[in-house]
Design an enzyme around this catalytic site. Sequence first.
Site, PDB file in Angstrom:
ATOM      1  N   HIS A  29       0.849  -1.190   0.000  1.00 44.36           N
ATOM      2  CA  HIS A  29       0.000   0.000   0.000  1.00 44.36           C
ATOM      3  C   HIS A  29       0.883   1.238   0.000  1.00 44.36           C
ATOM      4  O   HIS A  29       1.850   1.326   0.762  1.00 44.36           O
ATOM      5  CB  HIS A  29      -0.889   0.021   1.254  1.00 44.36           C
ATOM      6  CG  HIS A  29      -2.015  -0.963   1.207  1.00 44.36           C
ATOM      7  ND1 HIS A  29      -3.198  -0.779   1.871  1.00 44.36           N
ATOM      8  CD2 HIS A  29      -2.132  -2.156   0.565  1.00 44.36           C
ATOM      9  CE1 HIS A  29      -4.000  -1.803   1.652  1.00 44.36           C
ATOM     10  NE2 HIS A  29      -3.362  -2.656   0.862  1.00 44.36           N
ATOM     11  N   TYR A  77      -8.966   5.113   7.802  1.00 41.50           N
ATOM     12  CA  TYR A  77      -9.090   5.482   9.208  1.00 41.50           C
ATOM     13  C   TYR A  77     -10.194   6.524   9.305  1.00 41.50           C
ATOM     14  O   TYR A  77     -10.047   7.643   8.809  1.00 41.50           O
ATOM     15  CB  TYR A  77      -7.777   6.069   9.724  1.00 41.50           C
ATOM     16  CG  TYR A  77      -6.690   5.050   9.977  1.00 41.50           C
ATOM     17  CD1 TYR A  77      -6.378   4.658  11.276  1.00 41.50           C
ATOM     18  CD2 TYR A  77      -5.965   4.483   8.934  1.00 41.50           C
ATOM     19  CE1 TYR A  77      -5.375   3.729  11.525  1.00 41.50           C
ATOM     20  CE2 TYR A  77      -4.967   3.556   9.175  1.00 41.50           C
ATOM     21  CZ  TYR A  77      -4.683   3.182  10.476  1.00 41.50           C
ATOM     22  OH  TYR A  77      -3.691   2.263  10.723  1.00 41.50           O
ATOM     23  N   PRO A  82      -3.107  -0.154  19.013  1.00 37.09           N
ATOM     24  CA  PRO A  82      -2.923  -0.628  17.639  1.00 37.09           C
ATOM     25  C   PRO A  82      -3.175   0.409  16.555  1.00 37.09           C
ATOM     26  O   PRO A  82      -2.966   0.102  15.380  1.00 37.09           O
ATOM     27  CB  PRO A  82      -3.926  -1.780  17.534  1.00 37.09           C
ATOM     28  CG  PRO A  82      -4.985  -1.455  18.534  1.00 37.09           C
ATOM     29  CD  PRO A  82      -4.275  -0.774  19.658  1.00 37.09           C
ATOM     30  N   TYR A 110       4.359   6.221   9.868  1.00 38.43           N
ATOM     31  CA  TYR A 110       3.501   5.093   9.550  1.00 38.43           C
ATOM     32  C   TYR A 110       4.260   4.016   8.781  1.00 38.43           C
ATOM     33  O   TYR A 110       4.125   2.819   9.075  1.00 38.43           O
ATOM     34  CB  TYR A 110       2.282   5.556   8.753  1.00 38.43           C
ATOM     35  CG  TYR A 110       1.157   4.548   8.777  1.00 38.43           C
ATOM     36  CD1 TYR A 110       0.194   4.582   9.785  1.00 38.43           C
ATOM     37  CD2 TYR A 110       1.061   3.554   7.802  1.00 38.43           C
ATOM     38  CE1 TYR A 110      -0.821   3.652   9.826  1.00 38.43           C
ATOM     39  CE2 TYR A 110       0.044   2.629   7.841  1.00 38.43           C
ATOM     40  CZ  TYR A 110      -0.901   2.678   8.853  1.00 38.43           C
ATOM     41  OH  TYR A 110      -1.895   1.740   8.890  1.00 38.43           O
ATOM     42  N   LYS A 142       2.087  -0.570  15.147  1.00 35.88           N
ATOM     43  CA  LYS A 142       3.502  -0.620  15.487  1.00 35.88           C
ATOM     44  C   LYS A 142       3.943  -1.865  16.258  1.00 35.88           C
ATOM     45  O   LYS A 142       5.134  -2.117  16.380  1.00 35.88           O
ATOM     46  CB  LYS A 142       3.872   0.618  16.328  1.00 35.88           C
ATOM     47  CG  LYS A 142       3.802   1.911  15.545  1.00 35.88           C
ATOM     48  CD  LYS A 142       4.833   1.929  14.439  1.00 35.88           C
ATOM     49  CE  LYS A 142       4.587   3.046  13.463  1.00 35.88           C
ATOM     50  NZ  LYS A 142       4.690   2.635  12.081  1.00 35.88           N
TER      51      LYS A 142
END
Length: 386
Positions: free
Chosen positions: A72, A196, A288, A380, A292
């Site tokens: 992604h 998100y 979460p 990220y 990570k």
Amino acid sequence: MRTQVGIIGAGPAGLLLSHLLHLRGISSVVLEKRSRDYVERRVRAGVLEQGTVDTLVEAGVGGRLLREGLPHHGIELRYGGAGHRIPFEKLVPGRAITVYGQQEVVKDLIAARLEAGGDVRFEVEDVAIHSPEDRPYLTSGGERLDCDVIAGCDGFHGVSRPSVPPGVLRTYERDYPFAWLGILARVAPSSEELIYARNERGFALHSMRTPEISRFYLQVPPDADVAEWPDERIWAELKARLETVPGFALTTGEIIEKGVTPMRGFVTEPMQYGRLYLAGDAAHIVPPTGAKGLNLAVADVRVLTEALAAFFHDGSTGLLDGYSEACLKRVWRAQHFSWWMTTLLHTFDSDDDYGRRLQLSHLDYVTSSEAAATTLAENYVGLPFP
């Protein structure tokens, strides 16, 4: 029996450490209380940072990951009736994330260890650590395993951290006032990238595991009971939180797994005592939201591998002595990022109108400022390894 490194736990941290040590000519024995079938089916994380992917490929265990993993190059932040893409290919060129389930990583590592003749023992009862400060050894089921070093990779509830004498370790922790209800559904993803979603009803996450299996999360109260969330209620709530932009329709289907995950942050300092070294969830837990947990475990193991190689090949203890310090810099950076993502996207019962408006303003800043979006993207996809 004797080995150079006794490893407790056959999760990603313990198995990867054993494999990396094998590549350096260092012997190890992995002890796991669960069955092989259990650890290969245990669904956990699924987002791999660029550095984690590189580590697995360089270690020769990334073939299936490269074939079946889903790269992604961005994520979407959805709020206020609009979606805002964070483009990794623009902000952090050459780096991405790959969606590939933790259980698949575990399968690959177990296969690699067994193919190489590695000693991985499942369903081992009553593992105990003895003399971690000097001449350590492990016992289990009446057997003794002498080690030069012990690696505690047995998770938050394992035996490793409690084996350190009281007063040696300092812990930092934060419990969040909500949990995640997570589901796996036998349905094709409704989006090509992770979503998100910040919603007044609560946070929601659209993710995936394969082109046929989707993963979803819903913010729920910390004491939520799965029994009170039948499939129909779950899909209705996911639709309410995700179908907030024009043209987006959530595809529903058979739910094959569901569970509630508490949200917490936890760090142990130091991550070592004598010849006992903690890695992964045995030393730290992150909420979460930032994806990570597994990636921090891989980072710990990389540091520990280098330190053990120097110790066994050259007799040098400098890297081992500095193991905690080296790992904790990254751990706290990940803690901060995970906390930031969590507070950015979740609703808090304690928030008033000012707090909610401030949260939206912060989201506007992240999605309109290239500098802010770059900071999110850098963290990220994962900070490069030294």
